[in-house]
Design a protein around this motif. Structure first.
Motif, PDB file in Angstrom:
ATOM      1  N   HIS A 161       4.527  49.978  41.086  1.00  0.00           N
ATOM      2  CA  HIS A 161       5.147  49.130  42.093  1.00  0.00           C
ATOM      3  C   HIS A 161       4.981  49.738  43.482  1.00  0.00           C
ATOM      4  CE1 HIS A 161       8.862  51.455  40.794  1.00  0.00           C
ATOM      5  NE2 HIS A 161       8.613  51.854  42.013  1.00  0.00           N
ATOM      6  N   TYR A 217      11.841  37.414  25.298  1.00  0.00           N
ATOM      7  CA  TYR A 217      12.531  38.353  24.411  1.00  0.00           C
ATOM      8  C   TYR A 217      13.575  37.603  23.598  1.00  0.00           C
ATOM      9  CZ  TYR A 217      10.392  42.469  26.453  1.00  0.00           C
ATOM     10  OH  TYR A 217       9.489  43.430  26.839  1.00  0.00           O
ATOM     11  N   SER A 265      10.135  45.474  40.731  1.00  0.00           N
ATOM     12  CA  SER A 265      10.783  45.831  39.469  1.00  0.00           C
ATOM     13  C   SER A 265      11.208  44.573  38.716  1.00  0.00           C
ATOM     14  CB  SER A 265      12.008  46.694  39.773  1.00  0.00           C
ATOM     15  OG  SER A 265      12.486  47.250  38.598  1.00  0.00           O
ATOM     16  N   GLY A 266      10.934  44.563  37.424  1.00  0.00           N
ATOM     17  CA  GLY A 266      11.386  43.449  36.601  1.00  0.00           C
ATOM     18  C   GLY A 266      10.459  42.252  36.585  1.00  0.00           C
ATOM     19  N   CYS A 267       9.256  42.385  37.152  1.00  0.00           N
ATOM     20  CA  CYS A 267       8.377  41.220  37.228  1.00  0.00           C
ATOM     21  C   CYS A 267       7.540  41.053  35.968  1.00  0.00           C
ATOM     22  CB  CYS A 267       7.463  41.315  38.438  1.00  0.00           C
ATOM     23  SG  CYS A 267       6.241  42.618  38.313  1.00  0.00           S
ATOM     24  N   GLY A 268       7.649  41.984  35.041  1.00  0.00           N
ATOM     25  CA  GLY A 268       6.948  41.811  33.769  1.00  0.00           C
ATOM     26  C   GLY A 268       5.706  42.674  33.602  1.00  0.00           C
ATOM     27  N   LYS A 269       5.554  43.684  34.428  1.00  0.00           N
ATOM     28  CA  LYS A 269       4.373  44.542  34.333  1.00  0.00           C
ATOM     29  C   LYS A 269       4.338  45.296  33.019  1.00  0.00           C
ATOM     30  CE  LYS A 269       5.581  46.955  37.962  1.00  0.00           C
ATOM     31  NZ  LYS A 269       6.864  46.374  38.395  1.00  0.00           N
ATOM     32  N   THR A 270       5.453  45.975  32.736  1.00  0.00           N
ATOM     33  CA  THR A 270       5.498  46.766  31.507  1.00  0.00           C
ATOM     34  C   THR A 270       5.341  45.882  30.281  1.00  0.00           C
ATOM     35  OG1 THR A 270       6.903  48.426  32.537  1.00  0.00           O
ATOM     36  CG2 THR A 270       6.929  48.330  30.151  1.00  0.00           C
ATOM     37  N   THR A 323      15.465  36.271  27.596  1.00  0.00           N
ATOM     38  CA  THR A 323      14.816  36.654  28.851  1.00  0.00           C
ATOM     39  C   THR A 323      13.332  36.312  28.799  1.00  0.00           C
ATOM     40  OG1 THR A 323      16.227  38.597  28.757  1.00  0.00           O
ATOM     41  CG2 THR A 323      14.579  38.527  30.510  1.00  0.00           C
ATOM     42  N   ALA A 365      10.237  37.423  30.179  1.00  0.00           N
ATOM     43  CA  ALA A 365       9.749  38.562  30.948  1.00  0.00           C
ATOM     44  C   ALA A 365       8.394  38.240  31.558  1.00  0.00           C
ATOM     45  CB  ALA A 365       9.650  39.798  30.060  1.00  0.00           C
ATOM     46  N   ASP A 387      16.591  37.839  23.315  1.00  0.00           N
ATOM     47  CA  ASP A 387      17.836  37.486  24.001  1.00  0.00           C
ATOM     48  C   ASP A 387      17.631  36.348  24.997  1.00  0.00           C
ATOM     49  OD1 ASP A 387      16.486  38.627  26.064  1.00  0.00           O
ATOM     50  OD2 ASP A 387      17.960  40.175  26.503  1.00  0.00           O
TER      51      ASP A 387
HETATM   52  N1  LIG Z   1      13.528  44.498  25.147  1.00  0.00           N
HETATM   53  C1  LIG Z   1      13.924  43.621  26.086  1.00  0.00           C
HETATM   54  N2  LIG Z   1      14.813  42.660  25.792  1.00  0.00           N
HETATM   55  C2  LIG Z   1      15.209  41.770  26.723  1.00  0.00           C
HETATM   56  N3  LIG Z   1      14.755  41.733  27.998  1.00  0.00           N
HETATM   57  C3  LIG Z   1      13.846  42.653  28.359  1.00  0.00           C
HETATM   58  C4  LIG Z   1      13.390  43.649  27.431  1.00  0.00           C
HETATM   59  N4  LIG Z   1      12.506  44.443  28.073  1.00  0.00           N
HETATM   60  C5  LIG Z   1      12.427  43.963  29.330  1.00  0.00           C
HETATM   61  N5  LIG Z   1      13.221  42.893  29.511  1.00  0.00           N
HETATM   62  C6  LIG Z   1      13.378  42.093  30.736  1.00  0.00           C
HETATM   63  O1  LIG Z   1      12.132  41.506  31.040  1.00  0.00           O
HETATM   64  C7  LIG Z   1      11.872  41.550  32.424  1.00  0.00           C
HETATM   65  C8  LIG Z   1      10.562  42.253  32.697  1.00  0.00           C
HETATM   66  O2  LIG Z   1      10.681  43.591  32.292  1.00  0.00           O
HETATM   67  P1  LIG Z   1       9.515  44.634  32.486  1.00  0.00           P
HETATM   68  O3  LIG Z   1       9.956  45.908  31.867  1.00  0.00           O
HETATM   69  O4  LIG Z   1       8.235  44.066  31.991  1.00  0.00           O
HETATM   70  O5  LIG Z   1       9.476  44.788  34.061  1.00  0.00           O
HETATM   71  P2  LIG Z   1       8.569  45.734  34.970  1.00  0.00           P
HETATM   72  O6  LIG Z   1       7.750  44.844  35.805  1.00  0.00           O
HETATM   73  O7  LIG Z   1       7.853  46.717  34.145  1.00  0.00           O
HETATM   74  O8  LIG Z   1       9.667  46.425  35.888  1.00  0.00           O
HETATM   75  P3  LIG Z   1       9.747  47.952  36.400  1.00  0.00           P
HETATM   76  O9  LIG Z   1       8.887  48.040  37.599  1.00  0.00           O
HETATM   77  O10 LIG Z   1      11.196  48.095  36.751  1.00  0.00           O
HETATM   78  O11 LIG Z   1       9.321  48.842  35.286  1.00  0.00           O
HETATM   79  C9  LIG Z   1      13.076  42.224  33.046  1.00  0.00           C
HETATM   80  O12 LIG Z   1      13.916  41.219  33.549  1.00  0.00           O
HETATM   81  C10 LIG Z   1      13.745  42.941  31.909  1.00  0.00           C
HETATM   82  O13 LIG Z   1      15.134  42.984  32.092  1.00  0.00           O
END
Ligand SMILES: Nc1ncnc2c1ncn2[C@@H]1O[C@H](COP(=O)(O)OP(=O)(O)OP(=O)(O)O)[C@@H](O)[C@H]1O
Ligand SMILES: [Mg+2]
Lengths: 355, 303
Positions: A193, A13, A39-44, A17, A19, A15
């Motif tokens: 998750h 991203y 949570s936060g592993c990058g699935k979304t 990060t 992801a 910033d």
């Molecule tokens: N728009 C963004 N800008 C900066 N960092 C981001 C952004 N979106 C997500 N992240 C970061 O990227 C990482 C992965 O985010 P993601 O949403 O893919 O996680 P996830 O696996 O879907 O988690 P969850 O189960 O909580 O939904 C996280 O550390 C999150 O803080």
């Protein structure tokens, strides 16, 4: 319908990060593929990259034969169900369903017909003239699913669609999704998750951790032979007991003296950890054959089973799953023995499965 | 409009601010509170009351010593004078009111049309140095108008915008765009981006998604923001008096100020014109009252 091929996906991203670090996925046509991870592993992020809502930093995405890297979401022909806010708040159910079809410019009678069909499939008849805020959470999710269905897209992406439902409803919806997916032969990428959801839904499961794929396999493979210490500690509830072991005279022993069946091909001169499922252990009367002395720390009665937490020499908090008929009091002196086959063994330094 | 603004209030910046004084409780405290508030209210409201009284007094009652609070003869002549010229036809004041309406209205529309999409972009996209940009945009509001009115005057003279409604419209819009961006960014932030995502997957482009989904949900916020912009433009005095001079361009604030001075001042007319001038502001302020409170306590914008 079409398969989805994700190659060396990396997403950073703005910033800074990271992801998604490195993800390769090969999802078959008509497969229900689950992405599971904390949570936060990058699935979304992975899902949004497939949908085109997020541009990957590097890596390729194919849907069917098409390289979609530079296609906007509208041209990828994909339907997505979001975790929240799945429906347009100012539209009635009927219009929410019709929306994607109108966007495609389908003629009115066909829109009508398809909406009715999806409504019938998801049993939405009485809800058609309500707005989202007049629907319960479960109803909203059903509408969201129906909304994805009307389109007949090349693939479905689901981002934790059931997380905000209560347990019972979740089980129902799970069955429903699985049934529909089979019926339609739909390619579906399902993010969750919740490991129970993953196990019960997925043809295959990908376990993600910190933006990397730790393991891809059928639910059975993932459960029986977690590919890494992370997977071993993540899958199962309670998860595997991770016990330090060593090989001596062709035998595998834990530090506390628990004898295990050695799997073939154990490496030498490495620090090893065995992953032992709670159901592969047994709490016995003290001194029973093949058992080592242990002490019950606590017991968790779950109705259909008891999880015993036991200590033995050199090893604390080993979890053992026992039928509810076999009872020991807390603090009782007991025996502990291994009953299953050869356990999964991991190298401590690489954290990977070695045998 | 009233309804939609109230809707905005429920999602707007005012949310979640309990009256702070309540927390401390105590009977003596609340008595003191009431007394102080009453004194403050009287001090604040007296000029307004006096203005209203003066506007309906006959001129000789206006100058009466001691001043008469009650029992004077009520007249509407001053209000008639506001709109009708002494010889019949439209008065200069009524023209200035019309000018005010045009200038405030058009500049608000302009600021909204420019500011809302900008706010959306700042909310949704990752923009380089976003915070710095937003701060810069806000910083254009730091300076009081009177500081920059001379340079603006010189620029306007070169550009031929002196003494024109267009000139006022442009400068007011320029002042309101930053405000609109900041205020609207807060509202856009509260509309989940998922609606646009969903729309894009349904086959719409990003702009269409904004237009069809986000914008309708922003209407209450836009209404509230526009009212603020409108009040600013309506009330603005410094630019108006420096940049315009002729009667058919002047807005109401300098026109009313112009009534004072000379050999005699028709205070009844001044008061009546002021009442007429204040009415729309009161109505609008009522519509956005919750936002106003938030604006006073927090600064009208968040983050
Ligand atoms: N728009 C963004 N800008 C900066 N960092 C981001 C952004 N979106 C997500 N992240 C970061 O990227 C990482 C992965 O985010 P993601 O949403 O893919 O996680 P996830 O696996 O879907 O988690 P969850 O189960 O909580 O939904 C996280 O550390 C999150 O803080
Ligand atoms: Mg997520």
């Amino acid at each position: 319908m079409a398969g989805i091929e994700v190659t060396a996906l990396h997403k950073r991203y703005p910033d800074g990060t990271v992801a998604v670090d490195h993800v390769d996925l090969s999802i078959g046509d008509g497969e229900l593929f689950v992405m599971l991870g904390p949570s936060g592993c990058g699935k979304t992020t992975t899902l949004r990259a497939i949908a085109g809502l997020e541009r990957q930093t590097t890596g390729d995405i194919h849907i069917g034969e098409t390289l979609v890297n530079d296609l906007p979401p509208a041209e990828r022909d994909i339907a997505m169900v979001f975790q929240f806010y799945a429906l347009y708040p100012h539209l009635k159910t009927r219009d929410n369903l019709a929306f994607p079809l109108r966007a495609e410019g389908l003629p009115k009678p066909e829109v009508h017909e398809r909406v009715n069909e999806a409504a019938r499939l998801m049993r939405l008849g009485p809800l058609l003239d309500r707005r989202p805020r007049q629907l319960s959470g479960g109803e909203q999710q059903r509408v969201a699913l129906a909304r994805a269905l009307v389109r007949r897209p090349r693939a479905f992406l689901m981002d934790e669609p059931l997380t905000n439902l209560d347990a019972e409803l979740r089980a129902d919806m799970r069955t429903e999704i699985k049934h529909l997916q089979g019926e339609l032969g739909a390619t579906m990428v399902y993010v969750t998750h919740d490991q129970v959801e993953a196990m019960s839904l997925g043809h295959r499961i990908a376990i993600l951790n910190k933006g990397r794929v730790e393991q891809i396999g059928t639910p059975l493979e993932v459960y029986d032979r977690p590919a890494s210490l992370f997977c071993a500690a993540f899958i199962g509830s309670p998860p595997m007991n991770l016990i330090e072991v060593e090989v001596a005279d062709g035998k595998l022993r834990s530090a506390g003296g628990l004898g295990l069946t050695p799997p073939p091909g154990l490496p030498r001169d490495r620090r090893l950890v065995a992953g032992i499922r709670p159901e592969a252990l047994e709490v016995t009367a003290p001194g029973a054959e093949g058992s080592i002395p242990a002490r019950v720390v606590s017991a968790e009665w779950l109705g259909d089973e008891i999880i015993y937490v036991v200590d033995h020499d050199g090893q604390r908090d080993v979890r053992v799953r026992m039928p509810p008929t076999i009872r020991f009091a807390a603090d009782a002196k007991v025996g502990l023995r291994h009953t299953g086959g050869a356990p999964a063994v991991y190298d401590v330094s690489t954290e990977e499965l070695v045998a | 409009m009233a309804v939609s603004v109230d809707e905005a209030v429920s999602t707007g910046p005012a949310r979640g601010h309990a009256p702070p004084a309540r927390r401390f409780g105590g009977r003596g405290r609340s008595v003191l509170e009431v007394v102080l508030l009453t004194v403050l209210a009287v001090v604040m409201l007296f000029p307004v009351l006096w203005m209203i009284e003066t506007s309906i007094k006959e001129n000789r009652d206006v100058y009466a010593i001691p001043a008469e609070f009650f029992g004077f003869k009520v007249t509407m002549d001053h209000f008639k004078d506001v709109f009708v010229a002494p010889g019949g036809g439209r008065s200069a004041l009524s023209v200035s009111f019309l000018n005010s309406a045009v200038v405030a209205g058009v500049s608000t529309v302009l600021a909204t049309v420019l500011g809302v999409p900008a706010a959306w972009a700042y909310s949704r996209f990752s923009v380089k140095a976003k915070k710095d940009q937003l701060f810069f945009i806000l910083s254009t509001r730091f300076m009081p108008p009177v500081v920059i009115v001379i340079p603006i005057f010189l620029m306007y003279r070169q550009a031929g915008l002196i003494d024109s409604k267009l000139g006022l419209i442009l400068i007011y819009a320029a002042f309101n765009v930053p405000f609109t961006i900041w205020m609207m960014k807060g509202f856009v932030d509260e509309v989940p981006a998922e609606y646009e995502d969903a729309a894009m997957l349904d086959g719409y482009t990003r702009l269409q998604a904004f237009w069809k989904f986000t914008l309708p949900l922003l209407v209450p916020g836009i209404a509230a923001t526009a009212v603020f912009a409108l009040i600013f433009s309506w009330n603005e005095f410094v630019f108006a008096i420096f940049l315009t001079s002729s009667d058919d361009v002047r807005t109401a604030p300098p026109a009313i100020a112009g009534l004072i001075g000379g050999t005699t001042t028709d205070w009844g007319l001044v008061a009546a014109a002021s009442v007429v001038f204040a009415l729309p502001v009161l109505v609008f302020a009522y519509l956005v009252r919750k936002h106003l409170i938030a604006g006073v306590t927090l600064g009208a914008v968040r983050r």
